[in-house]
Motif scaffolding. Structure first.
Motif, PDB file in Angstrom:
ATOM      1  N   GLY A  71       0.785  -1.223   0.000  1.00 54.42           N
ATOM      2  CA  GLY A  71       0.000   0.000   0.000  1.00 54.42           C
ATOM      3  C   GLY A  71       0.815   1.270   0.000  1.00 54.42           C
ATOM      4  O   GLY A  71       0.281   2.362   0.242  1.00 54.42           O
ATOM      5  N   VAL A  72       2.099   1.175  -0.290  1.00 55.23           N
ATOM      6  CA  VAL A  72       2.964   2.357  -0.331  1.00 55.23           C
ATOM      7  C   VAL A  72       2.933   2.907  -1.756  1.00 55.23           C
ATOM      8  O   VAL A  72       3.607   2.387  -2.650  1.00 55.23           O
ATOM      9  CB  VAL A  72       4.395   2.009   0.110  1.00 55.23           C
ATOM     10  N   THR A  73       2.144   3.947  -1.954  1.00 59.11           N
ATOM     11  CA  THR A  73       1.935   4.498  -3.298  1.00 59.11           C
ATOM     12  C   THR A  73       2.165   6.002  -3.370  1.00 59.11           C
ATOM     13  O   THR A  73       2.161   6.559  -4.469  1.00 59.11           O
ATOM     14  CB  THR A  73       0.497   4.211  -3.768  1.00 59.11           C
ATOM     15  N   GLY A  91       0.634  -7.367  -4.409  1.00 57.71           N
ATOM     16  CA  GLY A  91       1.073  -6.420  -5.434  1.00 57.71           C
ATOM     17  C   GLY A  91       0.743  -6.883  -6.842  1.00 57.71           C
ATOM     18  O   GLY A  91       0.239  -6.100  -7.662  1.00 57.71           O
ATOM     19  N   VAL A  92       1.013  -8.163  -7.160  1.00 60.50           N
ATOM     20  CA  VAL A  92       0.684  -8.636  -8.508  1.00 60.50           C
ATOM     21  C   VAL A  92      -0.826  -8.702  -8.694  1.00 60.50           C
ATOM     22  O   VAL A  92      -1.328  -8.479  -9.813  1.00 60.50           O
ATOM     23  CB  VAL A  92       1.338  -9.998  -8.824  1.00 60.50           C
ATOM     24  N   ALA A  93      -1.556  -8.959  -7.608  1.00 62.82           N
ATOM     25  CA  ALA A  93      -3.016  -8.939  -7.724  1.00 62.82           C
ATOM     26  C   ALA A  93      -3.509  -7.530  -8.052  1.00 62.82           C
ATOM     27  O   ALA A  93      -4.451  -7.365  -8.841  1.00 62.82           O
ATOM     28  CB  ALA A  93      -3.655  -9.444  -6.431  1.00 62.82           C
ATOM     29  N   ALA A  94      -2.894  -6.515  -7.451  1.00 63.84           N
ATOM     30  CA  ALA A  94      -3.269  -5.129  -7.764  1.00 63.84           C
ATOM     31  C   ALA A  94      -3.011  -4.826  -9.236  1.00 63.84           C
ATOM     32  O   ALA A  94      -3.842  -4.190  -9.913  1.00 63.84           O
ATOM     33  CB  ALA A  94      -2.497  -4.161  -6.869  1.00 63.84           C
ATOM     34  N   GLU A 136      -4.598   2.648  -7.276  1.00 61.99           N
ATOM     35  CA  GLU A 136      -5.966   2.629  -6.734  1.00 61.99           C
ATOM     36  C   GLU A 136      -6.313   1.224  -6.247  1.00 61.99           C
ATOM     37  O   GLU A 136      -6.933   1.058  -5.187  1.00 61.99           O
ATOM     38  CB  GLU A 136      -6.957   3.082  -7.799  1.00 61.99           C
ATOM     39  N   ALA A 137      -5.902   0.217  -7.005  1.00 63.80           N
ATOM     40  CA  ALA A 137      -6.174  -1.156  -6.598  1.00 63.80           C
ATOM     41  C   ALA A 137      -5.486  -1.480  -5.279  1.00 63.80           C
ATOM     42  O   ALA A 137      -6.083  -2.084  -4.387  1.00 63.80           O
ATOM     43  CB  ALA A 137      -5.705  -2.121  -7.689  1.00 63.80           C
ATOM     44  N   ALA A 138      -4.210  -1.075  -5.128  1.00 65.26           N
ATOM     45  CA  ALA A 138      -3.473  -1.367  -3.898  1.00 65.26           C
ATOM     46  C   ALA A 138      -4.121  -0.697  -2.698  1.00 65.26           C
ATOM     47  O   ALA A 138      -4.230  -1.299  -1.619  1.00 65.26           O
ATOM     48  CB  ALA A 138      -2.024  -0.918  -4.047  1.00 65.26           C
ATOM     49  N   ARG A 139      -4.562   0.536  -2.863  1.00 66.87           N
ATOM     50  CA  ARG A 139      -5.209   1.241  -1.744  1.00 66.87           C
ATOM     51  C   ARG A 139      -6.489   0.526  -1.320  1.00 66.87           C
ATOM     52  O   ARG A 139      -6.869   0.552  -0.147  1.00 66.87           O
ATOM     53  CB  ARG A 139      -5.488   2.687  -2.130  1.00 66.87           C
ATOM     54  N   ALA A 140      -7.155  -0.134  -2.278  1.00 65.63           N
ATOM     55  CA  ALA A 140      -8.385  -0.853  -1.955  1.00 65.63           C
ATOM     56  C   ALA A 140      -8.110  -2.233  -1.356  1.00 65.63           C
ATOM     57  O   ALA A 140      -8.890  -2.721  -0.538  1.00 65.63           O
ATOM     58  CB  ALA A 140      -9.238  -1.000  -3.216  1.00 65.63           C
TER      59      ALA A 140
END
Length: 494
Positions: free
Chosen positions: A247-249, A429-432, A446-450
């Motif tokens: 989640g580090v974006t 991460g790869v799922a995001a 956006e995917a990682a934050r979710a």
């Protein structure tokens, strides 16, 4: 459902991640690491592929998951290990040097001695034996016939992608720190390739991490039990993918990824150019200025093997170490079991200092955990000096499972440590990347934050923080003094 694969240094891990970022099922298989000489560290790409086949089949069976429920496959993997294929797409070398292989230290030193090194288009980083381009320079100088057989350069996850799809490509997160790229154009550099003795034709197409590389080919479907035609992403290196999966974006955030190694990274919009700072390209945009302690989880495993014959679990060892006061009653461990990339360099050695008859194995285990963190504080100091100390650190990967290690980090750095709920940040991460490639999110950030959730912060304990500040000063003094001894310790005995 997304099938994620993480080709790690110690094992292949497979996991199915749902649309909410939860791991439905996981499987892991260890692979062998070979040490043919001191400083040489190798693995066989065929072992990675066999691990992929075994873990996918095991995971599908455990989950009772029909293959057609997998919407996409995405792979991340250990970085900087050059996998060379010949014109027949066969491996040029049965085993390849890993990221922590130090054989190219003389080539790195020669490059760093060039007066115009930082003027070269790909030299955003100091030269180290880790970078694939430097490893290939070693090969060009010591075994040019083997390099001449190469027709394509891949990294570990790219080789697995090739076995899955038959396609040859690399992504920017891998290429950006290869020492073969131009940071400005985000493409291969003919100047760097020529300087390192690398034929430019072996450099593959560079695609974005979110690109669908191709469908799963029939042979791979038969081997793994997956459905032929399942989309396979280009993916990313395990390190930048783990940053994303924790989640580090945002610019300025600091990521701790502790597995085999300990990587501490500050996110920025551009590389941080400094002789003691390394930079990694992130999958979407931006850069991570980072420091690394090569032997982190590796040091803990080494201590368990040497001190306890692997007879105790990590939880048991951690509980025993937690009973020892901070500072391990004067015992200090230098964790340089495989040398340092920078700092004292590849010849640096590990060691316990301050050992007395009063110390037991619990003291040694605690000293190992503390030594890894103290070494990181020293290594990360140039980044902190240029950007300010971290206000908080987000921790993921295997090291985030240890409450003791998280507390030591909070106390040493004097800042809150926030751990992710899911330690398998590479798979998240790869799922995001995959969820965004399938159009479920605007992009992978956006995917990682979710998808990423966090545990409550671990706050520094004031008394421990003061003790570790004094210990860090002592560690730095010892580290400096040891630099003069490393060359003596490296000389062969008659």
């Amino acid at each position: 459902m997304i099938l994620g694969l993480d080709i790690g240094t110690g094992s292949v891990r497979a996991g199915v991640v749902d649309a909410e970022g939860r791991l439905i099922a996981t499987a892991a298989r260890a692979h062998a690491t070979h040490f043919p000489r001191h400083g040489w560290v190798e693995q066989a790409p065929q072992d990675w592929w066999e691990g992929v086949v075994a873990t996918i089949r095991q995971m599908l069976q455990m989950a009772g998951l029909p293959p057609d429920q997998i919407g996409a496959i995405a792979v991340c993997g250990q970085m900087h290990a050059p996998v060379l294929l010949d014109r027949n797409r066969q491996l040029v070398q049965e085993r390849v040097p890993l990221w922590n292989d130090k054989r190219a230290a003389p080539q790195a030193a020669a490059l760093n001695a060039l007066p115009n090194l930082r003027g070269l288009p790909g030299a955003i980083n100091p030269a180290t034996p880790a970078w694939p381009g430097v490893k290939l320079k070693w090969l060009a100088e010591t075994d040019p016939a083997t390099l001449a057989r190469a027709d394509t350069l891949l990294m570990p996850k790219d080789y697995i992608n090739f076995r899955l799809t038959g396609e040859l490509a690399m992504d920017w997160s891998e290429a950006g720190s290869s020492f073969l790229c131009h940071a400005g154009t985000r493409d291969w550099s003919a100047v760097m390739a020529a300087r390192l003795g690398v034929a430019q034709h072996i450099l593959p197409a560079l695609l974005t991490s979110q690109t669908i590389l191709g469908p799963l080919q029939a042979s791979a479907a038969e081997a793994t039990g997956l459905a032929a035609g399942t989309p396979v992403l280009v993916g990313a290196g395990d390190f930048p993918c783990a940053i994303l999966g924790s989640g580090v974006t945002e610019l300025g955030q600091v990521s701790d990824v502790t597995g085999t190694s300990f990587l501490l990274t500050r996110i920025g919009s551009a590389p941080l150019v400094h002789p003691q700072v390394m930079n990694v390209a992130l999958p979407l945009r931006g850069w991570g200025a980072f420091a690394v302690v090569d032997a982190a989880g590796d040091a803990v495993r080494w201590a368990a093997r040497v001190l306890d014959n692997d007879s105790r679990s990590f939880e048991s060892l951690s509980d025993a170490a937690a009973a020892v006061p901070p500072g391990a009653e004067g015992l200090i461990f230098l964790p340089y079991l495989t040398g340092e990339r920078l700092g004292q360099g590849p010849t640096s050695k590990a060691g316990f200092l301050g050992l007395t008859a009063a110390h037991g194995t619990a003291h040694l285990h605690r000293a190992v955990m503390e030594g890894v963190v103290l070494a990181m504080k020293a290594a990360f100091a140039p980044v902190s000096a240029l950007t300010g100390p971290p206000e908080q650190i987000i921790a993921a990967a295997g090291g985030a499972r240890s409450p003791l290690w998280l507390q030591i980090k909070a106390d040493v750095f004097g800042t809150p440590i926030i751990a992710t709920e899911e330690a398998e940040c590479g798979l998240i991460g790869v799922a995001a990347l995959a969820h965004s490639a399938l159009g479920r999110f605007a992009d992978a950030h956006e995917a990682a934050r979710a998808l990423v959730r966090f545990r409550p912060p671990v706050e520094p304990i004031a008394a421990n923080r003061d003790r570790y500040a004094a210990l860090a000063a002592r560690f730095d003094q010892i580290r400096t003094l040891m630099a003069s001894l490393n060359s003596t310790l490296s000389e062969p005995l008659p």
